[in-house]
Design a protein around this motif. Sequence first.
Motif, PDB file in Angstrom:
ATOM      1  N   HIS A 176      76.807  34.905  10.320  1.00 58.67           N
ATOM      2  CA  HIS A 176      77.409  35.230  11.619  1.00 58.67           C
ATOM      3  C   HIS A 176      77.144  36.707  11.914  1.00 58.67           C
ATOM      4  O   HIS A 176      76.617  37.430  11.058  1.00 58.67           O
ATOM      5  CB  HIS A 176      78.907  34.907  11.647  1.00 58.67           C
ATOM      6  CG  HIS A 176      79.705  35.466  10.491  1.00 58.67           C
ATOM      7  ND1 HIS A 176      81.064  35.309  10.366  1.00 58.67           N
ATOM      8  CD2 HIS A 176      79.323  36.181   9.395  1.00 58.67           C
ATOM      9  CE1 HIS A 176      81.484  35.900   9.256  1.00 58.67           C
ATOM     10  NE2 HIS A 176      80.456  36.427   8.650  1.00 58.67           N
ATOM     11  N   SER A 178      79.489  38.812  12.466  1.00 59.63           N
ATOM     12  CA  SER A 178      80.684  39.597  12.110  1.00 59.63           C
ATOM     13  C   SER A 178      80.421  40.738  11.125  1.00 59.63           C
ATOM     14  O   SER A 178      81.115  41.764  11.209  1.00 59.63           O
ATOM     15  CB  SER A 178      81.783  38.659  11.586  1.00 59.63           C
ATOM     16  OG  SER A 178      82.141  37.733  12.595  1.00 59.63           O
ATOM     17  N   GLN A 181      80.429  44.105  12.582  1.00 60.04           N
ATOM     18  CA  GLN A 181      81.719  44.785  12.782  1.00 60.04           C
ATOM     19  C   GLN A 181      81.918  45.837  11.701  1.00 60.04           C
ATOM     20  O   GLN A 181      82.257  46.999  11.984  1.00 60.04           O
ATOM     21  CB  GLN A 181      82.884  43.795  12.632  1.00 60.04           C
ATOM     22  CG  GLN A 181      83.098  42.815  13.760  1.00 60.04           C
ATOM     23  CD  GLN A 181      84.370  41.997  13.510  1.00 60.04           C
ATOM     24  OE1 GLN A 181      85.364  42.519  12.994  1.00 60.04           O
ATOM     25  NE2 GLN A 181      84.352  40.724  13.861  1.00 60.04           N
ATOM     26  N   ARG A 202      72.333  29.341   9.326  1.00 59.62           N
ATOM     27  CA  ARG A 202      73.138  28.408   8.534  1.00 59.62           C
ATOM     28  C   ARG A 202      72.308  27.170   8.246  1.00 59.62           C
ATOM     29  O   ARG A 202      71.485  26.764   9.066  1.00 59.62           O
ATOM     30  CB  ARG A 202      74.412  27.991   9.291  1.00 59.62           C
ATOM     31  CG  ARG A 202      75.425  29.107   9.377  1.00 59.62           C
ATOM     32  CD  ARG A 202      76.662  28.685  10.123  1.00 59.62           C
ATOM     33  NE  ARG A 202      77.331  29.884  10.655  1.00 59.62           N
ATOM     34  CZ  ARG A 202      78.369  29.872  11.479  1.00 59.62           C
ATOM     35  NH1 ARG A 202      78.878  28.709  11.879  1.00 59.62           N
ATOM     36  NH2 ARG A 202      78.896  30.989  11.907  1.00 59.62           N
ATOM     37  N   GLN A 215      74.149  34.729  17.943  1.00 58.88           N
ATOM     38  CA  GLN A 215      75.541  34.995  18.292  1.00 58.88           C
ATOM     39  C   GLN A 215      75.637  36.373  18.923  1.00 58.88           C
ATOM     40  O   GLN A 215      74.763  37.214  18.768  1.00 58.88           O
ATOM     41  CB  GLN A 215      76.425  35.015  17.028  1.00 58.88           C
ATOM     42  CG  GLN A 215      76.738  33.655  16.457  1.00 58.88           C
ATOM     43  CD  GLN A 215      77.797  33.743  15.360  1.00 58.88           C
ATOM     44  OE1 GLN A 215      77.968  34.783  14.717  1.00 58.88           O
ATOM     45  NE2 GLN A 215      78.506  32.650  15.140  1.00 58.88           N
ATOM     46  N   GLU A 217      78.621  39.337  18.890  1.00 57.57           N
ATOM     47  CA  GLU A 217      79.906  39.763  18.370  1.00 57.57           C
ATOM     48  C   GLU A 217      80.485  40.791  19.328  1.00 57.57           C
ATOM     49  O   GLU A 217      79.742  41.563  19.937  1.00 57.57           O
ATOM     50  CB  GLU A 217      79.684  40.424  17.002  1.00 57.57           C
ATOM     51  CG  GLU A 217      80.932  40.592  16.173  1.00 57.57           C
ATOM     52  CD  GLU A 217      81.309  39.302  15.455  1.00 57.57           C
ATOM     53  OE1 GLU A 217      80.534  38.320  15.528  1.00 57.57           O
ATOM     54  OE2 GLU A 217      82.383  39.268  14.830  1.00 57.57           O
ATOM     55  N   PHE A 255      90.679  32.252  11.370  1.00 55.69           N
ATOM     56  CA  PHE A 255      89.518  32.887  10.755  1.00 55.69           C
ATOM     57  C   PHE A 255      90.050  33.877   9.735  1.00 55.69           C
ATOM     58  O   PHE A 255      91.075  34.516   9.992  1.00 55.69           O
ATOM     59  CB  PHE A 255      88.676  33.646  11.803  1.00 55.69           C
ATOM     60  CG  PHE A 255      88.136  32.767  12.892  1.00 55.69           C
ATOM     61  CD1 PHE A 255      87.023  31.964  12.685  1.00 55.69           C
ATOM     62  CD2 PHE A 255      88.751  32.745  14.143  1.00 55.69           C
ATOM     63  CE1 PHE A 255      86.522  31.153  13.701  1.00 55.69           C
ATOM     64  CE2 PHE A 255      88.264  31.938  15.155  1.00 55.69           C
ATOM     65  CZ  PHE A 255      87.152  31.133  14.935  1.00 55.69           C
ATOM     66  N   PHE A 257      89.081  36.703   9.030  1.00 53.69           N
ATOM     67  CA  PHE A 257      88.952  38.110   9.417  1.00 53.69           C
ATOM     68  C   PHE A 257      89.751  38.485  10.652  1.00 53.69           C
ATOM     69  O   PHE A 257      89.675  39.622  11.132  1.00 53.69           O
ATOM     70  CB  PHE A 257      87.478  38.493   9.611  1.00 53.69           C
ATOM     71  CG  PHE A 257      86.613  37.353  10.099  1.00 53.69           C
ATOM     72  CD1 PHE A 257      86.055  36.447   9.196  1.00 53.69           C
ATOM     73  CD2 PHE A 257      86.388  37.168  11.450  1.00 53.69           C
ATOM     74  CE1 PHE A 257      85.276  35.385   9.637  1.00 53.69           C
ATOM     75  CE2 PHE A 257      85.605  36.110  11.899  1.00 53.69           C
ATOM     76  CZ  PHE A 257      85.048  35.205  10.994  1.00 53.69           C
ATOM     77  N   THR A 258      90.504  37.532  11.208  1.00 55.43           N
ATOM     78  CA  THR A 258      91.376  37.872  12.344  1.00 55.43           C
ATOM     79  C   THR A 258      92.763  37.276  12.126  1.00 55.43           C
ATOM     80  O   THR A 258      92.913  36.217  11.516  1.00 55.43           O
ATOM     81  CB  THR A 258      90.807  37.349  13.681  1.00 55.43           C
ATOM     82  OG1 THR A 258      90.373  35.999  13.503  1.00 55.43           O
ATOM     83  CG2 THR A 258      89.648  38.193  14.169  1.00 55.43           C
ATOM     84  N   GLY A 288      85.068  32.070  19.044  1.00 59.30           N
ATOM     85  CA  GLY A 288      86.175  32.358  18.143  1.00 59.30           C
ATOM     86  C   GLY A 288      86.567  33.813  18.301  1.00 59.30           C
ATOM     87  O   GLY A 288      85.721  34.665  18.594  1.00 59.30           O
ATOM     88  N   SER A 289      87.867  34.090  18.120  1.00 58.31           N
ATOM     89  CA  SER A 289      88.311  35.467  18.359  1.00 58.31           C
ATOM     90  C   SER A 289      89.644  35.713  17.663  1.00 58.31           C
ATOM     91  O   SER A 289      90.211  34.823  17.047  1.00 58.31           O
ATOM     92  CB  SER A 289      88.483  35.685  19.862  1.00 58.31           C
ATOM     93  OG  SER A 289      89.558  34.882  20.330  1.00 58.31           O
ATOM     94  N   GLY A 290      90.117  36.924  17.802  1.00 58.76           N
ATOM     95  CA  GLY A 290      91.436  37.244  17.270  1.00 58.76           C
ATOM     96  C   GLY A 290      91.609  38.739  17.113  1.00 58.76           C
ATOM     97  O   GLY A 290      90.728  39.526  17.477  1.00 58.76           O
ATOM     98  N   ALA A 311      88.397  41.153  18.000  1.00 52.85           N
ATOM     99  CA  ALA A 311      86.989  40.825  17.770  1.00 52.85           C
ATOM    100  C   ALA A 311      86.758  39.416  18.293  1.00 52.85           C
ATOM    101  O   ALA A 311      87.687  38.601  18.348  1.00 52.85           O
ATOM    102  CB  ALA A 311      86.638  40.896  16.290  1.00 52.85           C
ATOM    103  N   PHE A 312      85.522  39.170  18.684  1.00 53.28           N
ATOM    104  CA  PHE A 312      85.173  37.791  19.044  1.00 53.28           C
ATOM    105  C   PHE A 312      83.729  37.534  18.663  1.00 53.28           C
ATOM    106  O   PHE A 312      82.934  38.474  18.489  1.00 53.28           O
ATOM    107  CB  PHE A 312      85.387  37.515  20.542  1.00 53.28           C
ATOM    108  CG  PHE A 312      84.564  38.373  21.452  1.00 53.28           C
ATOM    109  CD1 PHE A 312      83.254  38.024  21.771  1.00 53.28           C
ATOM    110  CD2 PHE A 312      85.100  39.535  22.005  1.00 53.28           C
ATOM    111  CE1 PHE A 312      82.492  38.819  22.615  1.00 53.28           C
ATOM    112  CE2 PHE A 312      84.322  40.348  22.845  1.00 53.28           C
ATOM    113  CZ  PHE A 312      83.022  39.990  23.155  1.00 53.28           C
ATOM    114  N   GLY A 313      83.386  36.246  18.513  1.00 49.97           N
ATOM    115  CA  GLY A 313      82.009  35.866  18.223  1.00 49.97           C
ATOM    116  C   GLY A 313      81.666  34.637  19.043  1.00 49.97           C
ATOM    117  O   GLY A 313      82.429  33.668  19.076  1.00 49.97           O
TER     118      GLY A 313
HETATM  119  N1  PHE Z   1      82.298  34.830  13.036  1.00 49.78           N
HETATM  120  C1  PHE Z   1      82.962  33.688  13.629  1.00 49.78           C
HETATM  121  C2  PHE Z   1      81.985  32.498  13.590  1.00 49.78           C
HETATM  122  O1  PHE Z   1      80.832  32.680  13.333  1.00 49.78           O
HETATM  123  C3  PHE Z   1      83.358  33.941  15.041  1.00 49.78           C
HETATM  124  C4  PHE Z   1      84.396  34.997  15.161  1.00 49.78           C
HETATM  125  C5  PHE Z   1      84.026  36.324  15.345  1.00 49.78           C
HETATM  126  C6  PHE Z   1      85.735  34.699  15.122  1.00 49.78           C
HETATM  127  C7  PHE Z   1      85.013  37.312  15.460  1.00 49.78           C
HETATM  128  C8  PHE Z   1      86.714  35.659  15.242  1.00 49.78           C
HETATM  129  C9  PHE Z   1      86.337  36.964  15.427  1.00 49.78           C
HETATM  130  O2  PHE Z   1      82.367  31.395  13.830  1.00 49.78           O
END
Ligand code: PHE
Length: 356
Positions: A176, A178, A181, A202, A215, A217, A255, A257-258, A288-290, A311-313
């Motif tokens: 990802h 992330s 970050q 993946r 992706q 981020e 997630f 990380f959030t 996805g985020s948080g 953060a979000f992805g």
């Molecule tokens: N890294 C997560 C994914 O690949 C997405 C994500 C990013 C979620 C940042 C929350 C914060 O699915």
Amino acid sequence: MDGIAEIRAKHLDAIGKAGDGEALETVRLAALGKKGEISLKMRELGRMSPEERKSAGPALNALKDEIDAALRARKAALDDAALEERLAREWLDITLPARSCPRGTVHPVSQVMEEMAAIFADMGFAVAEGPQVETDWHNFDALNIAPEHPARQEHDTFFMHREPGDNRPPHVLRTHTSPVQIRAMQAQGAPIRVIAPGRVYRMDMDQTHTPMFHQIEGLAIDRDITMANLKWVLEEFFSAYFGRPVRTRFRASHFPFTEPSAEVDIQCSWVNGQLRVGEGDDWMEVLGSGMVHPHVLRSAGIDPGQWQGFAFGMGIDRMAMLKYGIPDLRAFFESDLRWLRHYGFGALEMPSLHAG
Ligand code: PHE
């Protein structure tokens, strides 16, 4: 006057034989140049008796004119011949079809990355980058993903080959964006506002998954950033991207990380099998985020007592499919020229935000 006939015959013969401009000039000098034969003869006129001069003068003048005319005529003939020869050599078949000079197109993924970067730039986000071959620390540990987490298992992650006995910590193809970050926070500290578009990998392959995809981020850290800011930024983004107001729905999720975490859906509808974003009352999950987990801030050297943020992805390929009506994800990476010509963009086509 003596010799005029010979002189005439000699020079006319030489003119006739001169094969190019240079040879012709030699003849001209020999006949009419300062020390040319005819010029010298004309100088002799001064020493003649008036009677002699009377007959020799016009004869010499006539000879001079005749030689001069012959030189010109020969020059013209040589020029014509040279032109004929060039024309014969340098021909061009204008009935041949023109050579095509095919021009490439901008891939939809590149186009969409540009559009996204432009929209986020307007909200103060800079673009950050990280390596695609990533340490497992950046890809997992620093993001609070425990060693036993399923995302780490072989069936999801591409691990780089290690020789037996090479005990360095593993590198992976980042799963990802992330880890960017972590790298961005380490490099810049807080406050920070960045996006990081790029390739991720993946082990997955079916109609909606390819082993490599893209992706983007997003990360915003400051003293008092909340999920309300996240929601505003995302709605602002989707509306600019799709060119109409788009509502979002946040669903609680998880997630590592959030905390808290949310999956975000965008408003859409299906009309006659056609998806329309920004209308109707269906929802489609897009990211996805948080709020960035304190462990993550700490791993990147930022004090979670002072700083917080979101953060979000989001998948870029899917966003391109949604905006430009592209049905099959796998075609994105098959390099089929017909597909690229059809879905590609011209070099000067501007991101939607700029075009408006
Ligand atoms: N890294 C997560 C994914 O690949 C997405 C994500 C990013 C979620 C940042 C929350 C914060 O699915």
